[in-house]
Design a protein around this motif. Structure first.
Motif, PDB file in Angstrom:
ATOM      1  N   UNK A  16       0.813  -1.224   0.000  1.00 19.68           N
ATOM      2  CA  UNK A  16       0.000   0.000   0.000  1.00 19.68           C
ATOM      3  C   UNK A  16       0.845   1.271   0.000  1.00 19.68           C
ATOM      4  N   UNK A  17       1.929   1.267   0.777  1.00 22.65           N
ATOM      5  CA  UNK A  17       2.793   2.445   0.836  1.00 22.65           C
ATOM      6  C   UNK A  17       3.461   2.703  -0.511  1.00 22.65           C
ATOM      7  N   UNK A  18       3.943   1.643  -1.147  1.00 18.83           N
ATOM      8  CA  UNK A  18       4.615   1.794  -2.442  1.00 18.83           C
ATOM      9  C   UNK A  18       3.639   2.270  -3.517  1.00 18.83           C
ATOM     10  N   UNK A  19       2.431   1.728  -3.506  1.00 17.24           N
ATOM     11  CA  UNK A  19       1.427   2.160  -4.483  1.00 17.24           C
ATOM     12  C   UNK A  19       1.093   3.636  -4.291  1.00 17.24           C
ATOM     13  N   UNK A  20       0.979   4.059  -3.032  1.00 12.77           N
ATOM     14  CA  UNK A  20       0.677   5.472  -2.755  1.00 12.77           C
ATOM     15  C   UNK A  20       1.778   6.379  -3.291  1.00 12.77           C
ATOM     16  N   UNK A 355      15.554   7.161  -2.336  1.00 10.29           N
ATOM     17  CA  UNK A 355      16.926   7.235  -1.825  1.00 10.29           C
ATOM     18  C   UNK A 355      17.239   8.605  -1.238  1.00 10.29           C
ATOM     19  N   UNK A 356      16.671   9.652  -1.828  1.00 10.94           N
ATOM     20  CA  UNK A 356      16.904  11.015  -1.338  1.00 10.94           C
ATOM     21  C   UNK A 356      15.894  11.429  -0.266  1.00 10.94           C
ATOM     22  N   UNK A 357      14.981  10.499   0.079  1.00 10.81           N
ATOM     23  CA  UNK A 357      13.978  10.745   1.125  1.00 10.81           C
ATOM     24  C   UNK A 357      13.155  12.005   0.834  1.00 10.81           C
ATOM     25  N   UNK A 358      12.629  12.089  -0.382  1.00  9.40           N
ATOM     26  CA  UNK A 358      11.911  13.283  -0.819  1.00  9.40           C
ATOM     27  C   UNK A 358      10.397  13.109  -0.894  1.00  9.40           C
ATOM     28  N   UNK A 359       9.898  11.916  -0.559  1.00  9.70           N
ATOM     29  CA  UNK A 359       8.450  11.743  -0.585  1.00  9.70           C
ATOM     30  C   UNK A 359       7.817  12.517   0.569  1.00  9.70           C
ATOM     31  N   UNK A 360       6.803  13.349   0.321  1.00  2.00           N
ATOM     32  CA  UNK A 360       6.113  14.056   1.413  1.00  2.00           C
ATOM     33  C   UNK A 360       5.458  13.046   2.356  1.00  2.00           C
ATOM     34  N   UNK A 361       5.420  13.372   3.632  1.00  2.00           N
ATOM     35  CA  UNK A 361       4.814  12.459   4.617  1.00  2.00           C
ATOM     36  C   UNK A 361       3.346  12.195   4.313  1.00  2.00           C
ATOM     37  N   UNK A 362       2.688  13.171   3.722  1.00  2.00           N
ATOM     38  CA  UNK A 362       1.249  13.037   3.458  1.00  2.00           C
ATOM     39  C   UNK A 362       0.935  12.016   2.361  1.00  2.00           C
TER      40      UNK A 362
END
Length: 453
Positions: A16-20, A355-362
């Motif tokens: 689910x997290x990857x799909x989001x 890898x750069x940790x750029x996904x927004x928490x939301x």
């Protein structure tokens, strides 16, 4: 004991997290496609084999997944043919369809098939999976998504200018600083081959030159010699092995090198137009760079060639690419239909952002509040409240079973659900913040306000 199930190499399940996260990237790309005036189309996952075969060269044909005919696919094959198997002759008899290898050839087929319905110039985008029987490795899969944007029916170089801006807009919104959009021109490569007397070795010359960053100058020269390119010809292209400077400086060097080639000079004019106008209009975060070693897709690109490289902090191949093609639809009988297009590599972009940790928490935010289940009557009241919350776009759900309270709380914790409604009164609710432990009595309006915050 039954064996543990598995999936084919080069394919993946997505949590689910990857799909989001993937949907987030796709939504950003789709949003900008539509802002730039591109219209969505979709084509079938599989095409007739003769639509795909022979369009990608011998190597590409080898990587196309063929689909066996349904039923007894050997029924029409004579016994003596099976005894003396010739796979190239047999394959078309037992496999009439194949999974699409990319979105470009199906798009060309679409344009030809629907030309009477299309208003040209036609700007289309397409976001769908493709399949290749390639050797899996980091960033390379056998099933993956392509996100393409193309314009057909126009020779205007303003389209190339706009596509550079489109790349910049998408990567800027995704937070990727330092993305480099490399640009070259097929006419320049043809011009270089012409002035060194190696026009008949254009593909060999450019394939070797394209490896400069991988095998170095000596490696490239060695490969060129092995392909029959003379020492004298290689000496003439010596400046290309240390081709530095600004875009204007590089263009000036190319003008000197290609002064005797009309084809090369035309390529320089096109590059200059694109680069000058992109510079005047400006880019947000991407960097445009002229790379004379860039030689992708020479079998069908005829003008500008693009390749997008990830920021230097990430060891990753190209995350996008494309170019100008003058007669792609000609393979299906529709001549003189010029086009230009680019593609975004969704899977590689995902790996870079992760890898750069750029996904927004939301992006991975799921259910906001879960109502505990105390039996059918309270559950019905909970469902009434949940309806009101969902009407306000708040993600809410009811634990389905009248289970032990501790089990229900643990379920919410494991799911990462931040709020739980413990008790339901006539006009109020007991809301608990699982993260802070705070617990308050609220009305429906107050519940809405807290959850919206």
């Amino acid at each position: 004991m039954a064996s543990k199930p598995s999936i084919p190499k080069g394919t993946r399940d997505f949590s689910p997290s990857e799909v989001s996260k993937r949907n987030y990237i796709i939504s950003v790309i789709r949003n900008h496609f539509e802002k730039f005036g591109y219209q969505p189309i979709e084509t079938p996952s599989f095409e007739n084999s003769d639509t795909l075969m022979g369009k990608y060269g011998e190597e590409g044909d080898r990587l196309i997944f063929k689909i066996l005919n349904s039923g007894d696919y050997l029924d029409k094959v004579a016994a003596d043919e099976l005894q003396n198997i010739n796979s190239k002759q047999l394959t078309p008899r037992i496999s009439e369809k194949a999974l699409r290898y990319d979105l470009t050839v199906p798009f060309a087929r679409y344009v030809v098939q629907h030309q009477s319905e299309i208003e040209f110039p036609f700007k289309r985008y397409q976001i769908q999976p493709v399949w290749r029987a390639d050797r899996p490795q980091k960033g390379r899969f056998r099933e993956f998504y392509q996100c393409d944007a193309d314009v057909v029916g126009s020779t205007s170089l303003w389209q190339e200018v706009e596509l550079v801006q489109l790349y910049d807009a998408v990567f800027s919104e995704l937070g990727l600083n330092g993305v480099t959009i490399k640009i070259n021109n097929r006419k320049i490569l043809s011009g270089i081959a012409e002035v060194i007397g190696a026009s008949d070795k254009l593909i060999d010359f450019t394939v070797a030159l394209d490896k400069l960053d991988k095998i170095g100058e000596e490696g490239v020269k060695k490969e060129m010699l092995e392909k029959g390119i003379s020492e004298q010809a290689i000496q003439k292209v010596q400046p290309l092995f240390n081709f530095t400077g600004t875009i204007l400086e590089k263009i000036a060097k190319l003008s000197d090198l290609l002064s005797t080639s009309d084809e090369g000079k035309k390529g320089i004019e096109e590059l200059q137009f694109i680069c000058e106008n992109v510079s005047k209009l400006g880019l947000q975060k991407a960097i445009l760079d002229l790379d004379v070693t860039l030689a992708r897709g020479l079998n069908y690109y005829t003008g500008a060639i693009f390749e997008v490289v990830a920021p230097k902090e990430v060891a990753m191949g190209s995350i996008g690419g494309g170019g100008r093609y003058d007669d792609l639809t000609g393979i299906f009988g529709l001549k003189n239909m010029s086009g230009v297009g680019i593609s975004f590599g969704l899977d590689r972009i995902y790996l870079v952002i992760e890898e750069l940790n750029l996904f927004p928490n939301t992006v991975t935010t799921g259910t906001k509040v879960m109502f505990l289940n105390f039996g059918d009557a309270p559950a019905f009241q909970a469902m009434q409240a949940i309806q009101k919350l969902r009407a306000q776009n708040i993600k809410a759900e009811l634990y389905p079973d009248n289970a032990k309270i501790d089990k229900q709380f643990k379920h919410a914790e494991k799911r990462g659900i931040p709020f739980v409604v413990k008790e339901i009164g006539v006009e109020n609710y007991t809301l608990k913040n699982i993260i802070s432990g705070e617990q308050v009595q609220v009305s429906m309006n107050e519940l809405l306000q807290k959850l919206v915050k």
